[in-house]
Scaffold this motif. Structure first.
Motif, short mmCIF file in Angstrom:
data_model
loop_
_atom_site.label_atom_id
_atom_site.label_comp_id
_atom_site.label_asym_id
_atom_site.label_seq_id
_atom_site.Cartn_x
_atom_site.Cartn_y
_atom_site.Cartn_z
N ALA A 153 0.88 -1.26 0.04
CA ALA A 153 -0.10 -0.04 -0.10
C ALA A 153 0.93 1.22 -0.09
CB ALA A 153 -0.99 0.15 1.25
N SER A 154 0.27 2.35 -0.74
CA SER A 154 0.81 3.61 -0.61
C SER A 154 -0.18 4.67 -0.62
CB SER A 154 1.91 3.73 -1.73
OG SER A 154 2.43 5.07 -1.82
N VAL A 155 -0.44 5.32 0.60
CA VAL A 155 -1.49 6.12 0.79
C VAL A 155 -0.96 7.72 1.25
CG1 VAL A 155 -3.30 4.59 0.87
CG2 VAL A 155 -2.23 5.50 2.84
N THR A 156 -1.64 8.59 1.18
CA THR A 156 -1.40 10.21 1.60
C THR A 156 -2.62 10.65 2.13
OG1 THR A 156 0.45 10.32 -0.03
CG2 THR A 156 -0.37 12.35 1.14
N GLY A 157 -2.67 11.05 3.20
CA GLY A 157 -3.74 12.00 4.15
C GLY A 157 -4.38 11.08 4.76
N ARG A 158 -5.19 11.75 5.79
CA ARG A 158 -6.06 10.87 6.78
C ARG A 158 -7.09 10.09 5.93
NH1 ARG A 158 -6.43 16.14 11.01
NH2 ARG A 158 -4.63 15.73 11.95
N GLU A 159 -7.75 10.63 5.04
CA GLU A 159 -9.00 10.12 4.41
C GLU A 159 -8.34 8.72 3.72
OE1 GLU A 159 -13.01 9.58 3.82
OE2 GLU A 159 -11.96 11.24 4.60
N ALA A 160 -7.25 8.72 3.23
CA ALA A 160 -6.75 7.75 2.43
C ALA A 160 -6.17 6.58 3.62
CB ALA A 160 -5.73 7.89 1.53
N MET A 161 -5.79 7.06 4.77
CA MET A 161 -5.25 6.14 5.82
C MET A 161 -6.41 5.49 6.49
SD MET A 161 -2.22 5.63 7.17
CE MET A 161 -1.96 4.46 8.30
N ASP A 162 -7.82 6.19 6.42
CA ASP A 162 -8.72 5.64 7.13
C ASP A 162 -9.29 4.45 6.04
OD1 ASP A 162 -10.83 5.26 8.83
OD2 ASP A 162 -12.12 6.82 7.85
N GLY A 163 -9.39 4.55 4.78
CA GLY A 163 -9.72 3.74 3.85
C GLY A 163 -8.81 2.45 4.01
N LEU A 164 -7.32 2.71 4.09
CA LEU A 164 -6.60 1.66 4.02
C LEU A 164 -6.92 0.80 5.40
CD1 LEU A 164 -4.00 -0.04 3.07
CD2 LEU A 164 -2.73 1.97 4.68
N ILE A 165 -6.86 1.38 6.32
CA ILE A 165 -7.12 0.57 7.63
C ILE A 165 -8.62 -0.24 7.80
CG2 ILE A 165 -7.69 0.79 10.29
CD1 ILE A 165 -5.63 3.18 10.05
N ALA A 166 -9.56 0.59 7.14
CA ALA A 166 -11.12 -0.27 7.06
C ALA A 166 -10.68 -1.34 6.05
CB ALA A 166 -11.85 0.70 6.32
N ALA A 167 -9.93 -1.41 5.02
CA ALA A 167 -9.84 -2.44 4.19
C ALA A 167 -8.81 -3.48 4.65
CB ALA A 167 -8.94 -1.98 2.77
N VAL A 168 -8.02 -3.26 5.47
CA VAL A 168 -7.05 -4.19 6.22
C VAL A 168 -7.95 -4.85 7.20
CG1 VAL A 168 -5.25 -4.67 7.75
CG2 VAL A 168 -4.88 -3.16 5.81
N GLN A 169 -9.07 -4.17 7.79
CA GLN A 169 -9.60 -4.88 8.95
C GLN A 169 -10.79 -5.68 8.18
OE1 GLN A 169 -11.42 -1.44 11.00
NE2 GLN A 169 -9.76 -1.31 12.30
N GLN A 170 -11.19 -5.50 7.08
CA GLN A 170 -11.92 -6.36 6.19
C GLN A 170 -11.25 -7.52 5.77
OE1 GLN A 170 -13.88 -4.40 2.86
NE2 GLN A 170 -15.43 -5.96 2.73
N GLN A 171 -10.14 -7.50 5.26
CA GLN A 171 -9.36 -8.63 4.87
C GLN A 171 -9.09 -9.55 6.18
OE1 GLN A 171 -5.84 -7.65 2.76
NE2 GLN A 171 -5.25 -9.68 2.42
N PHE A 172 -8.70 -8.84 7.40
CA PHE A 172 -8.33 -9.54 8.30
C PHE A 172 -9.22 -9.73 9.49
CE2 PHE A 172 -4.19 -8.79 5.86
CZ PHE A 172 -3.71 -9.84 5.81
N ALA A 173 -10.40 -9.79 9.14
CA ALA A 173 -11.54 -9.65 10.50
C ALA A 173 -11.29 -10.59 11.40
CB ALA A 173 -12.90 -10.22 9.62
N GLY A 174 -11.53 -9.92 12.64
CA GLY A 174 -11.32 -10.54 13.89
C GLY A 174 -9.87 -10.61 14.24
N LEU A 175 -9.04 -10.38 13.42
CA LEU A 175 -7.54 -10.32 14.03
C LEU A 175 -7.23 -8.87 14.82
CD1 LEU A 175 -5.87 -12.10 11.27
CD2 LEU A 175 -6.73 -12.93 13.32
N VAL A 176 -6.19 -8.78 15.35
CA VAL A 176 -5.91 -7.53 16.24
C VAL A 176 -4.18 -7.32 16.20
CG1 VAL A 176 -7.73 -7.74 17.80
CG2 VAL A 176 -5.61 -8.76 18.48
N PHE A 177 -3.89 -5.94 15.94
CA PHE A 177 -2.46 -5.81 15.94
C PHE A 177 -2.21 -5.53 17.50
CE2 PHE A 177 -4.05 -4.36 11.82
CZ PHE A 177 -2.78 -4.48 11.07
N SER A 178 -0.88 -5.99 17.78
CA SER A 178 -0.20 -5.54 18.94
C SER A 178 1.23 -5.43 18.63
CB SER A 178 -0.30 -6.86 19.88
OG SER A 178 0.26 -8.14 19.26
N ARG A 179 1.86 -4.89 19.72
CA ARG A 179 3.28 -4.56 19.63
C ARG A 179 4.08 -5.72 19.79
NH1 ARG A 179 6.38 -0.85 23.61
NH2 ARG A 179 4.28 -0.31 24.23
N GLY A 180 5.01 -5.89 18.89
CA GLY A 180 5.88 -7.14 18.96
C GLY A 180 6.98 -7.03 19.91
#
Length: 120
Positions: free
Chosen positions: A42-69
């Protein structure tokens, strides 16, 4: 915990927020208006595009969560690097990545360069 570690925790909270209005509020708080995000998929610029990217990732990986490694957030001069995991809550990570983030003068994330270390 370093100040940058707090930024990383807020960053990951944005990626985990599934409520659209709540996520957008967090994005406005955490990211600069003209934030630039780049990773191998992915390559995005701006808050709106960031929001869209995050929503798409959440849809692709539904039910999974991010955590610090493992390891501490390594930061200096407004830049920090950290490892993150994506997987079931409390379970083994399916995806592992490494990000480098840069803050602007207001303490918001201005750019993120992401790398994927393990993908399914």
């Amino acid at each position: 915990m370093s100040d940058f570690a707090n930024v990383v925790d807020r960053y990951l909270a944005v990626w985990n927020e599934t409520g659209a209005a709540e996520r957008r509020k967090l994005i406005d708080e955490v990211f600069a208006e003209d934030v630039r995000y780049v990773d191998p998929m992915a390559s995005v610029t701006g808050r709106e595009a960031m929001d869209g990217l995050i929503a798409a990732v959440q849809q692709q990986f539904a039910g999974l969560v991010f955590s610090r490694g493992e390891g501490a957030v390594d930061a200096h001069h407004g830049r920090g690097r950290f490892t993150w995991h994506l997987g079931p809550a409390g379970g083994e990570a399916l995806v592992v990545g490494f990000d480098v983030a840069e803050l602007n003068g207001e303490g918001r994330i201005a750019s993120v360069i992401g790398f994927l270390d393990r993908v399914p």
